[in-house]
Design a protein around this motif. Structure first.
Motif, short mmCIF file in Angstrom:
data_model
loop_
_atom_site.label_atom_id
_atom_site.label_comp_id
_atom_site.label_asym_id
_atom_site.label_seq_id
_atom_site.Cartn_x
_atom_site.Cartn_y
_atom_site.Cartn_z
N THR A 261 0.82 -1.21 0.00
CA THR A 261 0.00 0.00 0.00
C THR A 261 0.85 1.26 0.00
N GLU A 262 1.84 1.31 0.89
CA GLU A 262 2.63 2.53 1.00
C GLU A 262 3.49 2.77 -0.24
N ASP A 263 4.02 1.71 -0.83
CA ASP A 263 4.82 1.87 -2.05
C ASP A 263 3.94 2.31 -3.22
N LEU A 264 2.76 1.71 -3.34
CA LEU A 264 1.84 2.10 -4.41
C LEU A 264 1.41 3.56 -4.26
N LEU A 265 1.07 3.97 -3.06
CA LEU A 265 0.63 5.35 -2.85
C LEU A 265 1.75 6.35 -3.12
N HIS A 266 2.97 5.96 -2.80
CA HIS A 266 4.11 6.83 -3.13
C HIS A 266 4.21 7.01 -4.64
N LEU A 267 4.09 5.94 -5.38
CA LEU A 267 4.14 6.01 -6.84
C LEU A 267 3.05 6.92 -7.39
N LEU A 268 1.83 6.73 -6.92
CA LEU A 268 0.70 7.51 -7.44
C LEU A 268 0.80 8.97 -7.03
N ARG A 269 1.21 9.20 -5.79
CA ARG A 269 1.31 10.57 -5.30
C ARG A 269 2.35 11.36 -6.07
N ARG A 270 3.51 10.76 -6.26
CA ARG A 270 4.59 11.44 -6.96
C ARG A 270 4.30 11.62 -8.44
N SER A 271 3.37 10.83 -8.96
CA SER A 271 3.02 10.91 -10.38
C SER A 271 1.82 11.81 -10.64
N GLY A 272 1.22 12.33 -9.58
CA GLY A 272 0.08 13.22 -9.74
C GLY A 272 -1.22 12.52 -10.06
N VAL A 273 -1.32 11.23 -9.76
CA VAL A 273 -2.55 10.49 -10.00
C VAL A 273 -3.48 10.67 -8.80
N PRO A 274 -4.70 11.16 -9.00
CA PRO A 274 -5.63 11.34 -7.88
C PRO A 274 -5.96 10.00 -7.22
#
Length: 317
Positions: A261-274
Motif C-alpha cells: 500500500t505505502e509503495d503504491l501510494l508513493h508512486l501515485l502521489r509522486r506521479s500526480g494520480v488522484p
C-alpha cells in the motif's frame, strides 16, 4: 508527472487484514486483527477487505470473522469488505456490518478445485447465489476472478478463457469486477487485454485489479491500470494493495505478497494520480502500521518505503 486534469482516479482497496494475513505462518488473535483494521482506518484508509468468511479449519488465519467485525465501530466514511466463496459465506457476511461482499471465482478448473473444491461452472453457481444474498441484504457485490493472469497448475491462461467467465459474471448484476494476478505472473500487456474485455460494458460499472509482486511486475501492472481507457467506468479504477506488502494465497505454491500500500501510494502521489480511499499524505502512519504488523507476525516487511523514506515535503516533479 501525470497531468491531474487527465489522470484517472484510483480507488485504493486495502487488503492487508485479509490477503495480507492468510498465508502467514502465525495466526493473529481476533483482538490483533481488529486493531490492524483500526490502525489502517486511523491512517486514512477508507475501503478495506477486513475479513474472509471461509472455513477456519482450512484457513485458520481467517477464522472468527464475525468476532473481528464485532470489535469494530461502524463508520459512515469507511467501507468494509468481506470475502466469500459461496452462499453460506455470503449469508454469514450479510449478518455483519460488512458493506460489500467480494466473491472469489477462479477462471481455471485446476485452481478452482484445489482452492474451493468446485469447478468453474459450479463456482459460477455459487457466485450467483452469493450476489443474490448480497442484494437481498442491501449490500454491494463484487466478483474477483482469481488466476486471471496465470494459473500455478494450468500455466498460461488465454484471454479467451477469461472472457468466457467474464461474460457469465457480467450478467449477475455486480457493482465491480476484479481481475486478480493471484500468483504474480502478470505483465502490463495483460492488464490492457483483460480490461478490454469489459470496456464500455454497462454490466460492469466498476473495474478493479489485484496484483502480487512475486516477479517484480506488480507495480508496473498497477501503473498500466492507470493508463487504461476508463471512460466506461466513470474514469476510475480500483487497485488492491496490502500494507507492508504482506500476503499470498495458501493454495497457490510460491505465491508471495501483494503490492504494498505505502509503495503504491508513493508512486501515485509522486506521479500526480488522484487517489481516493486513502490519505496519500499519511504514508508515515502506514509505514508504522507495517512495522507493528511485522512484529505481530514475526515476518519481515516487504514494502520498501519504510526503508528508504518518502519525500513527503518534496515536489512531485
Amino acid at each position: 508527472m501525470t497531468d491531474p486534469s487527465s489522470a484517472p482516479v484510483v480507488d485504493l482497496v486495502e487488503v492487508g487484514p485479509r490477503d495480507g494475513l492468510q498465508n502467514e505462518a502465525r495466526t493473529l488473535s481476533v483482538e490483533t486483527r481488529t486493531a490492524l483494521v483500526e490502525r489502517l482506518v486511523e491512517g486514512g484508509v477508507r475501503r478495506l477487505e477486513a475479513v474472509s468468511f471461509v472455513r477456519g479449519d482450512r484457513v485458520p488465519q481467517m477464522a472468527d470473522a464475525e468476532a473481528v467485525l464485532a470489535g469494530l465501530t461502524p463508520r459512515d466514511d469507511v467501507a468494509l469488505i468481506g470475502l466469500v466463496l459461496n452462499r453460506r459465506g455470503a449469508e454469514r457476511a450479510a449478518e455483519t456490518i460488512c458493506d460489500e461482499l467480494n466473491i472469489v471465482l477462479p477462471v481455471t478448473d485446476d485452481f478452482a478445485t484445489r482452492n474451493q473444491g468446485v469447478t468453474v461452472e459450479q463456482g459460477l453457481e455459487h457466485a450467483a447465489a452469493a450476489v443474490e444474498v448480497a442484494r437481498q441484504a442491501g449490500k454491494r457485490a463484487s466478483v474477483t476472478l482469481a488466476v486471471a493472469f496465470g494459473c500455478p497448475f494450468q500455466g498460461q491462461v488465454p484471454v479467451a478463457q477469461v472472457a468466457r467467465v467474464v461474460e457469465r459474471v457480467a450478467d449477475l448484476g455486480i457493482d465491480e469486477l476484479a481481475f486478480a494476478d493471484t500468483i504474480g505472473v502478470g505483465v502490463p500487456s495483460q492488464v490492457h487485454a483483460l480490461a478490454e474485455l469489459v470496456r464500455g460494458d454497462a454490466r460492469v460499472p466498476g473495474l478493479r485489479f489485484h496484483f502480487h509482486n512475486t516477479r517484480n511486475t506488480g507495480y508496473a501492472n498497477a501503473w498500466a491500470a492507470t493508463t487504461l481507457d476508463l471512460s466506461g467506468h466513470g474514469g476510475r479504477v480500483s487497485l488492491d494493495a496490502s500494507v507492508g506488502g504482506f500476503g499470498g494465497c495458501p493454495f497457490a505454491p510460491a505465491a508471495t505478497g501483494n503490492i504494498a500500500t505505502e509503495d503504491l501510494l508513493h508512486l501515485l502521489r509522486r506521479s500526480g494520480v488522484p487517489v481516493e480511499g486513502a490519505d496519500v499524505d499519511a504514508l508515515g502512519s502506514l509505514v508504522d502500521t507495517a512495522s507493528w504488523l511485522s512484529g505481530e507476525l514475526d515476518s519481515p516487511v516487504q514494502a520498501l518505503l519504510g526503508r528508504a523514506g518518502d519525500l513527503l515535503g518534496g515536489a512531485a516533479s
